[in-house]
Design a protein around this motif. Structure first.
Motif, short mmCIF file in Angstrom:
data_model
loop_
_atom_site.label_atom_id
_atom_site.label_comp_id
_atom_site.label_asym_id
_atom_site.label_seq_id
_atom_site.Cartn_x
_atom_site.Cartn_y
_atom_site.Cartn_z
N LEU A 1 0.83 -1.20 0.00
CA LEU A 1 0.00 0.00 0.00
C LEU A 1 0.87 1.25 0.00
CD1 LEU A 1 -2.80 1.29 0.15
CD2 LEU A 1 -2.67 1.08 2.64
N THR A 2 1.91 1.25 0.81
CA THR A 2 2.82 2.40 0.86
C THR A 2 3.48 2.63 -0.48
OG1 THR A 2 3.23 2.02 3.22
CG2 THR A 2 4.85 3.34 2.03
N GLU A 3 3.91 1.56 -1.13
CA GLU A 3 4.54 1.67 -2.45
C GLU A 3 3.55 2.23 -3.48
OE1 GLU A 3 6.47 -1.22 -5.85
OE2 GLU A 3 6.46 -1.90 -3.78
N ALA A 4 2.33 1.75 -3.46
CA ALA A 4 1.31 2.23 -4.40
C ALA A 4 1.00 3.70 -4.18
CB ALA A 4 0.04 1.39 -4.28
N ILE A 5 0.91 4.09 -2.92
CA ILE A 5 0.62 5.50 -2.60
C ILE A 5 1.78 6.38 -3.04
CG2 ILE A 5 0.34 7.13 -0.69
CD1 ILE A 5 -1.34 4.90 0.67
N MET B 1 1.60 6.88 -6.71
CA MET B 1 0.51 7.77 -7.08
C MET B 1 0.87 9.23 -6.77
SD MET B 1 -3.09 8.77 -5.43
CE MET B 1 -2.27 8.84 -3.93
N VAL B 2 1.38 9.45 -5.56
CA VAL B 2 1.73 10.81 -5.15
C VAL B 2 2.93 11.31 -5.95
CG1 VAL B 2 2.53 12.18 -3.18
CG2 VAL B 2 0.71 10.54 -2.87
N GLY B 3 3.78 10.39 -6.42
CA GLY B 3 4.94 10.77 -7.20
C GLY B 3 4.58 11.43 -8.52
N ALA B 4 3.35 11.28 -8.97
CA ALA B 4 2.92 11.92 -10.22
C ALA B 4 2.64 13.41 -10.02
CB ALA B 4 1.67 11.23 -10.75
N LEU B 5 2.53 13.83 -8.78
CA LEU B 5 2.26 15.24 -8.49
C LEU B 5 3.57 16.03 -8.51
CD1 LEU B 5 -0.13 14.76 -5.44
CD2 LEU B 5 -0.77 15.41 -7.76
N PRO C 1 6.40 19.96 -4.74
CA PRO C 1 5.92 20.69 -3.54
C PRO C 1 4.62 20.14 -2.96
CG PRO C 1 6.50 22.23 -5.29
CD PRO C 1 6.56 20.85 -5.88
N PHE C 2 3.85 19.42 -3.76
CA PHE C 2 2.56 18.94 -3.29
C PHE C 2 2.59 17.51 -2.74
CE2 PHE C 2 1.37 21.95 -6.74
CZ PHE C 2 0.84 22.94 -5.91
N ARG C 3 3.67 16.77 -2.96
CA ARG C 3 3.70 15.35 -2.62
C ARG C 3 3.50 15.08 -1.14
NH1 ARG C 3 8.78 13.72 -6.49
NH2 ARG C 3 7.72 14.28 -8.42
N ALA C 4 4.35 15.64 -0.29
CA ALA C 4 4.28 15.35 1.15
C ALA C 4 2.97 15.84 1.74
CB ALA C 4 5.47 15.98 1.86
N VAL C 5 2.55 17.04 1.34
CA VAL C 5 1.31 17.61 1.87
C VAL C 5 0.12 16.76 1.47
CG1 VAL C 5 -0.21 19.63 1.79
CG2 VAL C 5 2.26 19.93 1.91
N THR C 6 0.08 16.36 0.21
CA THR C 6 -1.03 15.53 -0.27
C THR C 6 -1.09 14.20 0.46
OG1 THR C 6 -0.88 16.55 -2.45
CG2 THR C 6 -2.03 14.44 -2.30
N LYS C 7 0.06 13.58 0.63
CA LYS C 7 0.11 12.29 1.33
C LYS C 7 -0.36 12.44 2.78
CE LYS C 7 3.26 8.42 1.94
NZ LYS C 7 4.61 7.92 1.68
N ARG D 1 -1.71 6.91 9.10
CA ARG D 1 -2.15 5.52 8.96
C ARG D 1 -1.11 4.61 8.32
NH1 ARG D 1 -7.84 6.73 6.35
NH2 ARG D 1 -7.22 8.85 6.61
N LEU D 2 -0.14 5.17 7.64
CA LEU D 2 0.87 4.34 6.98
C LEU D 2 2.12 4.17 7.82
CD1 LEU D 2 0.56 5.76 3.37
CD2 LEU D 2 -0.47 3.71 4.33
N SER D 3 2.16 4.74 8.97
CA SER D 3 3.35 4.61 9.82
C SER D 3 3.40 3.28 10.53
CB SER D 3 3.38 5.72 10.84
OG SER D 3 3.38 6.96 10.22
#
Length: 73
Positions: free
Chosen positions: A44-48, A51-55, A58-64, A71-73
């Motif tokens: 799940l972490t890899e898939a997320i 997905m977020v890597g397409a952004l 500057p938006f990746r960490a905030v979006t995640k 929940r992914l920790s």
């Protein structure tokens, strides 16, 4: 604690089927359950991350953080 009681706690309550298995079988089932949860979390972490890597960067960490919080920790 016994493997059977640990397994009951992981499964959120006693199940009649647990009375039919031995303590070593309960321990093995508990180990498989934990391994499956770890594998699922990693996938799940890899898939997320993909997905977020397409952004834009500057938006990746905030979006995640907004979408998934801790929940992914």
């Amino acid at each position: 604690m016994t493997a059977r009681s640990d397994l009951e706690r992981e499964l959120h309550g006693p199940l009649a089927a647990l009375a039919l298995i031995t303590e070593p079988e309960a321990a093995e089932l508990l180990a498989m359950f934990h391994a499956a949860k770890q594998l699922e979390t990693a996938a799940l972490t890899e898939a997320i991350d993909e997905m977020v890597g397409a952004l834009p960067r500057p938006f990746r960490a905030v979006t995640k953080r907004i979408m998934f919080g801790s929940r992914l920790s």
